[in-house]
Scaffold this motif. Sequence first.
Motif, PDB file in Angstrom:
ATOM      1  N   THR A 186      12.939   5.579 -10.541  1.00 34.72           N
ATOM      2  CA  THR A 186      12.250   5.326  -9.265  1.00 34.72           C
ATOM      3  C   THR A 186      11.146   4.284  -9.443  1.00 34.72           C
ATOM      4  O   THR A 186      10.960   3.411  -8.579  1.00 34.72           O
ATOM      5  N   MET A 187      10.404   4.367 -10.545  1.00 31.64           N
ATOM      6  CA  MET A 187       9.347   3.387 -10.795  1.00 31.64           C
ATOM      7  C   MET A 187       9.913   1.971 -10.889  1.00 31.64           C
ATOM      8  O   MET A 187       9.316   1.010 -10.373  1.00 31.64           O
ATOM      9  N   ARG A 188      11.051   1.835 -11.528  1.00 33.50           N
ATOM     10  CA  ARG A 188      11.679   0.507 -11.609  1.00 33.50           C
ATOM     11  C   ARG A 188      12.125   0.029 -10.228  1.00 33.50           C
ATOM     12  O   ARG A 188      12.016  -1.168  -9.902  1.00 33.50           O
ATOM     13  N   GLU A 189      12.621   0.943  -9.414  1.00 32.46           N
ATOM     14  CA  GLU A 189      13.005   0.582  -8.038  1.00 32.46           C
ATOM     15  C   GLU A 189      11.778   0.147  -7.237  1.00 32.46           C
ATOM     16  O   GLU A 189      11.852  -0.798  -6.436  1.00 32.46           O
ATOM     17  N   LEU A 190      10.664   0.830  -7.432  1.00 33.69           N
ATOM     18  CA  LEU A 190       9.430   0.445  -6.736  1.00 33.69           C
ATOM     19  C   LEU A 190       8.987  -0.955  -7.149  1.00 33.69           C
ATOM     20  O   LEU A 190       8.502  -1.734  -6.323  1.00 33.69           O
ATOM     21  N   SER A 224       2.977   9.177 -10.609  1.00 32.10           N
ATOM     22  CA  SER A 224       2.371   8.912 -11.921  1.00 32.10           C
ATOM     23  C   SER A 224       2.152  10.196 -12.731  1.00 32.10           C
ATOM     24  O   SER A 224       2.046  10.145 -13.953  1.00 32.10           O
ATOM     25  N   GLN A 225       2.103  11.364 -12.054  1.00 30.53           N
ATOM     26  CA  GLN A 225       1.894  12.636 -12.759  1.00 30.53           C
ATOM     27  C   GLN A 225       3.199  13.418 -12.947  1.00 30.53           C
ATOM     28  O   GLN A 225       3.169  14.550 -13.436  1.00 30.53           O
ATOM     29  N   SER A 226       4.321  12.807 -12.570  1.00 36.01           N
ATOM     30  CA  SER A 226       5.605  13.494 -12.686  1.00 36.01           C
ATOM     31  C   SER A 226       6.001  13.666 -14.152  1.00 36.01           C
ATOM     32  O   SER A 226       5.701  12.829 -15.000  1.00 36.01           O
ATOM     33  N   ALA A 227       6.695  14.795 -14.437  1.00 43.48           N
ATOM     34  CA  ALA A 227       7.235  15.032 -15.774  1.00 43.48           C
ATOM     35  C   ALA A 227       8.752  14.913 -15.789  1.00 43.48           C
ATOM     36  O   ALA A 227       9.387  15.184 -16.809  1.00 43.48           O
ATOM     37  N   ASP A 228       9.324  14.517 -14.657  1.00 45.11           N
ATOM     38  CA  ASP A 228      10.773  14.280 -14.597  1.00 45.11           C
ATOM     39  C   ASP A 228      11.005  12.859 -15.086  1.00 45.11           C
ATOM     40  O   ASP A 228      11.154  11.904 -14.316  1.00 45.11           O
ATOM     41  N   TRP A 229      11.031  12.727 -16.399  1.00 48.11           N
ATOM     42  CA  TRP A 229      10.926  11.395 -17.021  1.00 48.11           C
ATOM     43  C   TRP A 229      12.027  10.438 -16.597  1.00 48.11           C
ATOM     44  O   TRP A 229      11.757   9.292 -16.232  1.00 48.11           O
ATOM     45  N   GLU A 288       0.834  -1.205   0.000  1.00 51.26           N
ATOM     46  CA  GLU A 288       0.000   0.000   0.000  1.00 51.26           C
ATOM     47  C   GLU A 288       0.872   1.259   0.000  1.00 51.26           C
ATOM     48  O   GLU A 288       0.532   2.261  -0.641  1.00 51.26           O
ATOM     49  N   GLU A 289       2.000   1.217   0.723  1.00 50.54           N
ATOM     50  CA  GLU A 289       2.927   2.341   0.709  1.00 50.54           C
ATOM     51  C   GLU A 289       3.550   2.508  -0.683  1.00 50.54           C
ATOM     52  O   GLU A 289       3.707   3.639  -1.170  1.00 50.54           O
ATOM     53  N   LEU A 290       3.903   1.408  -1.318  1.00 46.44           N
ATOM     54  CA  LEU A 290       4.466   1.469  -2.669  1.00 46.44           C
ATOM     55  C   LEU A 290       3.443   2.018  -3.657  1.00 46.44           C
ATOM     56  O   LEU A 290       3.789   2.782  -4.568  1.00 46.44           O
ATOM     57  N   ILE A 291       2.181   1.620  -3.488  1.00 48.23           N
ATOM     58  CA  ILE A 291       1.113   2.126  -4.363  1.00 48.23           C
ATOM     59  C   ILE A 291       0.974   3.634  -4.202  1.00 48.23           C
ATOM     60  O   ILE A 291       0.860   4.375  -5.197  1.00 48.23           O
ATOM     61  N   ALA A 292       0.973   4.111  -2.957  1.00 54.62           N
ATOM     62  CA  ALA A 292       0.846   5.547  -2.707  1.00 54.62           C
ATOM     63  C   ALA A 292       1.987   6.315  -3.378  1.00 54.62           C
ATOM     64  O   ALA A 292       1.774   7.372  -3.992  1.00 54.62           O
ATOM     65  N   ARG A 293       3.193   5.765  -3.277  1.00 56.23           N
ATOM     66  CA  ARG A 293       4.346   6.423  -3.903  1.00 56.23           C
ATOM     67  C   ARG A 293       4.221   6.402  -5.428  1.00 56.23           C
ATOM     68  O   ARG A 293       4.491   7.417  -6.100  1.00 56.23           O
ATOM     69  N   ALA A 294       3.798   5.264  -5.991  1.00 55.07           N
ATOM     70  CA  ALA A 294       3.650   5.158  -7.450  1.00 55.07           C
ATOM     71  C   ALA A 294       2.559   6.090  -7.956  1.00 55.07           C
ATOM     72  O   ALA A 294       2.702   6.728  -9.008  1.00 55.07           O
TER      73      ALA A 294
END
Length: 394
Positions: A224-228, A213-218, A203-209
């Motif tokens: 970070t998404m891959r680390e999650l 999800s709206q970030s533009a720092d591609w 649930e913590e990982l979901i909140a972070r993802a």
Amino acid sequence: MGSEWGRIDVDGTVYVKTADGEREIGSWQAGDAEAGLAFYERRYEDLATEVTLLEQRLASGAGDPSSTRTHAVAIKDQLPTVAAIGDLAALDTRLDALLAAAETKASEHAAARQQARADAIAAKEALAAEAEQIGESSTSWKASGDRLRAIVEEWKQIKGIDRKTDDALWKRFAAARDAFGRRRGQHFAKLDAERGSAKEVKEELIARAEELSQSADWKATATTMRELMTQWKAAGRASRDVEDALWARFRAAQDAFFARRSGVFAERDAEQQENKQKKEAIIAQAEALDLGDAKAAQAALRDLQARFDEIGHVPRDSMARIDARMRAAEQRVRDAVDTEWRRGSVESNPFLAALRERLAEAEAKLERARKAGDADRIARAEAEVAQRRALIPE
């Protein structure tokens, strides 16, 4: 009147012949002596038939040796006083043989029962030992639970064990089953705790993802998404009733980000492809400039260079080739101007003023590039200034 095994005298007294002599067995007054002999002979035949049936049943295995022996003894006890005419000695011999056979059969049956009991005990001991092994170490919870239930059914089919022994074996089995049940309960309790912990982590990982999800720092966000995702896999599974829903939320957040990034990249790629085509068109014009009039070619090149510099980025894999072509076209014009300039004296050369003017324009372009903060444009402008300064004699 008499026969081989007995007689009836004139007064109606009936005798049977034995190894010890005649024995009086009754009196016949109901009719002639022949009928009387027949009556007593049928009594003998009835006894003989009974003995024959006992022999046959014992030989076939249908007769119980103990029951056969009881009946045979009862008949044998009658023989000394039985009121029947026949070969009582032969019947007595047959009864002795029957009793001996019954004794043998009884011993065989006892041995068979003993063996059956031993086999039954061995079978239940094997089941108890199997259950103990399961209770001690098995972790195949479903398969082992099914096997323990099957053992109970097998146990019920095994007969012929005395109650004391059977109770002792059952206690072993029951203890093993209880041990398995305790270990299984502890396992699933631990698993439930782990799944609860996994649920919290996910649930913590979901909140972070979802936040990212709206970030533009591609680039940074993709990392970070891959680390999650790596942390998700390491977190273990939550309970079955929530795991799929958790995964759907986590995956949706990741997909939202990467879909946005793909859209932006696709738009950027399309723009860069268009920029590439525009720059290639300008380069083609620069490459086609008529060098017969070097001054006019130089003026036309300046216009083309300004238009070229205003166009944005091209695809990375095309950048070096595009720049190399443009530099080559520029060098072609510069070489033509230099050649023409060198034909006359420095003082009378009509291009000297133009070269100085071009240097001023290059310096102005460099100043604009620096204000724009575009590193590529700055580098190209600096190179152009240096090239134009080199053309002007000291």
